[in-house]
Design an enzyme around this catalytic site. Structure first.
Site, short mmCIF file in Angstrom:
data_model
loop_
_atom_site.label_atom_id
_atom_site.label_comp_id
_atom_site.label_asym_id
_atom_site.label_seq_id
_atom_site.Cartn_x
_atom_site.Cartn_y
_atom_site.Cartn_z
N VAL A 294 0.83 -1.07 -0.06
CA VAL A 294 0.04 -0.09 0.11
C VAL A 294 0.71 1.13 -0.03
O VAL A 294 1.88 1.54 0.68
CB VAL A 294 -0.97 0.00 1.23
CG1 VAL A 294 -1.69 1.38 1.37
CG2 VAL A 294 -2.07 -1.17 1.17
N GLU A 403 16.35 -12.71 28.39
CA GLU A 403 16.10 -14.16 27.80
C GLU A 403 17.26 -14.93 27.74
O GLU A 403 18.49 -14.27 27.10
CB GLU A 403 15.26 -13.71 26.34
CG GLU A 403 15.14 -14.82 25.58
CD GLU A 403 14.71 -14.35 23.97
OE1 GLU A 403 15.29 -14.81 22.78
OE2 GLU A 403 13.80 -13.44 23.86
N HIS A 488 12.07 -5.78 18.42
CA HIS A 488 10.70 -5.38 19.14
C HIS A 488 10.34 -3.94 19.05
O HIS A 488 10.30 -3.22 19.81
CB HIS A 488 10.81 -5.68 20.40
CG HIS A 488 10.97 -7.20 20.92
ND1 HIS A 488 11.64 -7.68 22.08
CD2 HIS A 488 11.13 -8.28 20.26
CE1 HIS A 488 11.82 -8.65 22.37
NE2 HIS A 488 11.53 -9.56 20.97
N ASN A 526 8.95 -9.73 25.99
CA ASN A 526 8.48 -9.99 24.65
C ASN A 526 7.27 -9.32 23.96
O ASN A 526 6.22 -9.74 24.82
CB ASN A 526 8.84 -11.35 23.89
CG ASN A 526 10.19 -11.78 24.47
OD1 ASN A 526 10.38 -11.74 25.65
ND2 ASN A 526 11.00 -12.47 23.45
#
Length: 547
Positions: A294, A403, A488, A526
């Site tokens: 788009v 993590e 992220h 997360n």
């Protein structure tokens, strides 16, 4: 860029364990970087794409978490939906018989329109490991802005195709700082459970975790965390744990145990293709145009919106430009994609009534990576499952959740590897550069320093306790911190600022944001479960009141 600290043990050289770890790593360069194949995968056959002049009740831009939630719930409410996806459909095997390339052997499928790989972990012993590849509409976009590289998934399923699958719900007490205008009880009683069920999130079998070779690296990470007084927490993932057990038993083709993650996972991972998108297909009310982008949305003379779409080939070239109309348009192209498009539409006059908050409040979720060189008695294993399943929580005390990540090289590296999410307060802004005709991001490399400082609250303490040091060979020569990237991206069209409290864009009826652009820069963990849950909340309200 700020200076990086050197190992704090006083040594000016490598210790024996560091040298051995590094030697193993350099021998394993091919295992990590692989031989970048020149083989060009066959282009996926194009399904019937949206025709020029079409009229659709609802157009969803993007097929990631927010877009998939919106499309499913709209279809279930009886609304016909068309989804536009810039990437490929990823439903056709390549020359090796598999849909996705292996992490250790990047090829044309691996990267979005690059002629050289740009792997997040780019070095061993300071030697670069990136390789030339054919230009192709591959699955992972390493989009470079001033000061930061943003990794994003490209294809039907969006970020779910390339993430590590850690399906983490933030601690309830932290939610007010993430989305202060959203009712906490509603999220934790209704929308987080709905999202986790829809995503297929599940936690590893603790007994299996304790004994399987492929999580030795995580058990070492847990031991070191707990010995330094940090809690190690198991977190759900969207991997099929029964399948992983069968992988370990040699009963099925390997995917997590073959290191597959960064460029897609061929078997066991429950990406959106296997969850929300599978349910979308069952409704019979949703069509998807892949390799479509788009470029414009503007009010149509007769009501609704005129949407301009470029159809792409696998070199990224535009082969056809189409114009369609839509009664309602949902922006779900990811934090970066949605923000860039809205900023451009406002600046160029297509949607001039968008407010001044468009493009504001963007953050990196405080991402920073590092590695540690362990003693030889703390080997992390040559077989490592590519799906992380636990983390170190020092959020309230030090502003970091780390993590415990895999380093699936196929050889023993004696290394522990971490992706930290930190409480970094810095926020950037997207803006239009009329001279270049591009949207720019004003992130500064130095803004990562708070993330490094917060991560150090964990790893300095662990190193001091264990008598270990940081690896300095993973992100460049003598560079400790992977502070150049984010996995992220969040923000850019923030809830209650650029939109109302349910994602309706201010200034235009029938335009909505329903992805990570709504979340102002940080989720404390997360983010994809929060993106999904927020989309579930918002679309329920929109269906009830706007249709």
């Amino acid at each position: 860029m700020s200076d990086f600290p050197m190992p704090s043990n006083g040594s000016k050289g490598f210790s024996r364990r560091t040298f051995i770890a590094g030697t193993g790593s350099i021998l394993g360069v091919a295992a990590v970087a692989g031989r970048a194949s020149a083989a060009q995968p066959a282009a996926a056959p194009s399904a019937a794409s949206i025709p020029a002049g079409a009229h659709v009740p609802a157009l969803v831009i993007g097929t990631g978490y927010g877009g998939s939630v919106a499309a499913l719930r709209l279809a279930q409410a009886g609304v016909d939906v068309h989804m536009i996806e810039m990437g490929m459909s990823w439903d056709t095997p390549g020359p090796d018989g598999k849909i996705f390339a292996n992490t250790t052997s990047p090829d044309a499928r691996s990267f979005w329109l690059r002629t050289k790989t740009k792997q997040p972990l780019s070095n061993f012993l300071g030697f670069p490991i990136d390789r030339d590849i054919p230009k192709y509409t591959g699955i992972l976009d390493a989009e470079e802005f001033a000061g930061i590289t943003v990794y994003q998934g490209r294809g039907v399923g969006g970020g779910s195709l390339v993430n590590g699958g850690m399906a983490v719900t933030p601690k309830r007490e932290n939610f007010g700082a993430i989305l202060p205008s959203v009712n906490v009880d509603e999220m934790y009683n209704t929308y987080y459970p709905r999202a986790n069920a829809g995503l297929g999130a599940a936690t590893i079998d603790p007994a299996w975790f304790e004994n399987t070779d492929c999580y030795q690296y995580a058990r070492v990470g847990r031991k070191h965390a707990q010995r330094s007084g940090f809690p190690f927490v198991f977190v759900p993932t969207v991997y099929d744990w029964d399948y992983m057990k069968q992988e370990a038993a040699g009963a099925v083709p390997k995917s997590a145990l073959a290191g597959e993650i960064l460029y897609g996972n061929n078997y066991g991972k429950k990406s959106l293709q296997k969850t929300y998108l599978a349910r979308i297909k069952e409704t019979g009310r949703v069509t998807i145009s892949a390799l479509h982008k788009v470029t414009s949305v503007s009010p149509a003379a007769g009501g609704g919106y005129t949407v301009t779409i470029d159809q792409l080939d696998t070199t990224g070239a535009t082969t056809l430009t189409k114009t369609v109309t839509a009664d309602k348009v949902f922006f779900a192209a990811g934090s970066v994609g949605t923000s860039k498009l809205l900023v451009r539409l406002k600046a160029t006059g297509a949607l001039p009534n968008l407010n001044a908050e468009i493009g504001q409040g963007w953050g990196d979720n405080g991402n920073v990576m590092c590695g540690r060189a362990n003693h030889m008695w703390d080997s992390t294993g040559s077989l490592q499952a590519s799906i992380p399943t636990g983390g170190i929580d020092n959020w309230n005390a030090g502003g970091a959740f780390a993590e415990v990540a895999p380093l699936p090289t196929g050889i023993e590296t004696y290394a522990s590897f971490y992706l930290s999410i930190t409480k970094n307060p810095n926020r950037a802004r997207f803006s239009w550069n009329a001279a270049t005709g591009k949207v720019e991001l004003d992130w500064q490399a130095a803004w990562k320093q708070p993330s490094i400082d917060m991560a150090k609250t964990i790893f300095d303490k662990i190193n001091a306790k264990e008598g270990t040091i940081y690896r300095t060979d993973l992100f460049g020569a003598y560079k400790i911190w992977g502070d150049h990237l984010t996995y992220h991206p969040l923000g850019g069209a923030v809830l209650t600022k650029a939109t109302d409290n349910y994602g309706r864009l201010y200034g235009y009826s029938g335009l909505y944001v329903i992805d990570g652009a709504l979340i102002p820069g940080n989720t404390s963990v997360n983010p994809f479960v929060t993106i999904t849950a927020l989309a579930e909340r918002n679309i329920e309200k929109i269906i009830a009141t706007d249709l």
